[in-house]
Design an enzyme around this catalytic site. Sequence first.
Site, mmCIF file in Angstrom:
data_model
loop_
_atom_site.group_PDB
_atom_site.id
_atom_site.type_symbol
_atom_site.label_atom_id
_atom_site.label_comp_id
_atom_site.label_asym_id
_atom_site.label_seq_id
_atom_site.Cartn_x
_atom_site.Cartn_y
_atom_site.Cartn_z
ATOM 1 N N GLU A 219 -2.213 5.151 2.613
ATOM 2 C CA GLU A 219 -2.114 3.730 2.295
ATOM 3 C C GLU A 219 -3.425 3.098 1.839
ATOM 4 O OE1 GLU A 219 1.358 4.646 4.977
ATOM 5 O OE2 GLU A 219 -0.790 5.137 4.971
ATOM 6 N N GLU B 122 0.037 -9.060 -1.296
ATOM 7 C CA GLU B 122 -0.664 -8.556 -0.117
ATOM 8 C C GLU B 122 -1.846 -7.676 -0.540
ATOM 9 O OE1 GLU B 122 1.309 -7.371 3.953
ATOM 10 O OE2 GLU B 122 0.548 -5.535 3.019
ATOM 11 N N ASP C 125 0.784 -1.230 0.000
ATOM 12 C CA ASP C 125 0.000 0.000 0.000
ATOM 13 C C ASP C 125 0.821 1.289 0.000
ATOM 14 O OD1 ASP C 125 1.060 0.044 2.554
ATOM 15 O OD2 ASP C 125 -0.833 -0.399 3.567
ATOM 16 N N HIS D 260 4.754 5.794 14.353
ATOM 17 C CA HIS D 260 5.233 6.828 13.439
ATOM 18 C C HIS D 260 4.242 7.173 12.328
ATOM 19 C CE1 HIS D 260 6.236 3.045 11.380
ATOM 20 N NE2 HIS D 260 5.979 3.722 10.284
ATOM 21 N N HIS E 109 11.352 6.474 14.837
ATOM 22 C CA HIS E 109 11.464 6.787 13.420
ATOM 23 C C HIS E 109 12.339 8.014 13.216
ATOM 24 C CE1 HIS E 109 10.157 7.529 9.246
ATOM 25 N NE2 HIS E 109 9.744 6.273 9.254
ATOM 26 N N ARG F 204 1.504 8.546 9.784
ATOM 27 C CA ARG F 204 1.154 9.932 9.477
ATOM 28 C C ARG F 204 -0.100 10.389 10.224
ATOM 29 N NH1 ARG F 204 2.815 12.883 4.818
ATOM 30 N NH2 ARG F 204 3.857 10.965 4.142
#
Length: 385
Positions: A134, A120, A98, A211, A244, A213
């Site tokens: 994603e 996937e 994604d 981490h 991250h 978004r």
Amino acid sequence: MDKIKIITIFGTRPEAIKMAPLVKELEKREEIDVKVCVTAQHREMLDQVLELFSIEPDFDLNIMKTKQSLTGITTRILEGLAEIFEEEKPNMILVHGDTTTTFAAALAAFYKQIPVGHVEAGLRTYNKYFPFPEEMNRKLTGAIADLHFAPTIGSKNNLLREGIDDEQIIITGNTVIDAMEYTVEKDYKFSNEVLNELDYNNKKVIMVTAHRRENWGEGIENICNALKQIVMENEDVELVYLVHLNPVVKDVVYKYLEGINRVHLLPPLDTKETHNLMNKCYLVMTDSGGLQEEAPHLGKPVLVLRDVTERPEAVAASTVKLVGTDITIIKNCAEELIKDNNKYIEMSKAINPYGDGKSSYRISEAILKYFNLRKDEIQEFKPSK
């Protein structure tokens, strides 16, 4: 026919981890000429995985820039792949999951009328902004793909509901389980002495990553505040936060957690170290997608620091629990597992809904069948009861 030319395309560490065992499996097939293209959407973390699996890319777009935007990533990939596709004329490309690399590569292939295999495939939250970007990257890739390698029956059902032909979908399991066959070692020694010195037998070591978004800002702040309370109120807890590198995340984490006793702030580990830390730890707390699949394979409970997940199978199996970013909920759910051994045992049962280590084999066979080089039906993945 001549050898089938397949180009595998990926750009981030999570993609690389899951595509590497597939590349290795494809390399075994005499009917296939496999080439690897990396976009390097994430440079340093991607290179760690390539080195681990001894993969030398045939093409490297090297698109990463400081403070890169989604628009910039997409356009640089489209332009770079257009040239490669024109020169190489692959019979199929393979993309994973994604990421923006996934969608941009699928779109670039569509423009050249090149078949796309989506590894996937079929994961959904049905909220286009969670996770962002994603969810839409995955759906848009699914609209383009010609072969859909769904990791679970739930993922296949999502695709069927969207009108994808049943014959285009193969339930393969997740290739991340294949990857862990290469990485997890019983008596593993870390390169970081902090991790070697932790008492995994007598302390409850919690591994944390956060981490995404959609958690930037208040979400990360809440997570850090909850983690601080958990450590300060539970003396048997050691916390390892793999922070991250993005300053949006890193600056907040260090602001709230730096200098606190029994909190260890470390940079992201390479794949092998991450998998072995997960294998040794007591509990995983994360907003990552991949860790939701990996930890149940190792029998580790997972608290997901998100409100929704596109991986519901482990939630149904009770090895994963959604806790969001509310301070009180995070703290209460973590302390329940820290203090209630029965609850911990219930969640840590090694139920593995995601794979059996043969996903790459199934995908390779399905590709050969697509090109009429196999006649037998593919034996799809079925999770153990």
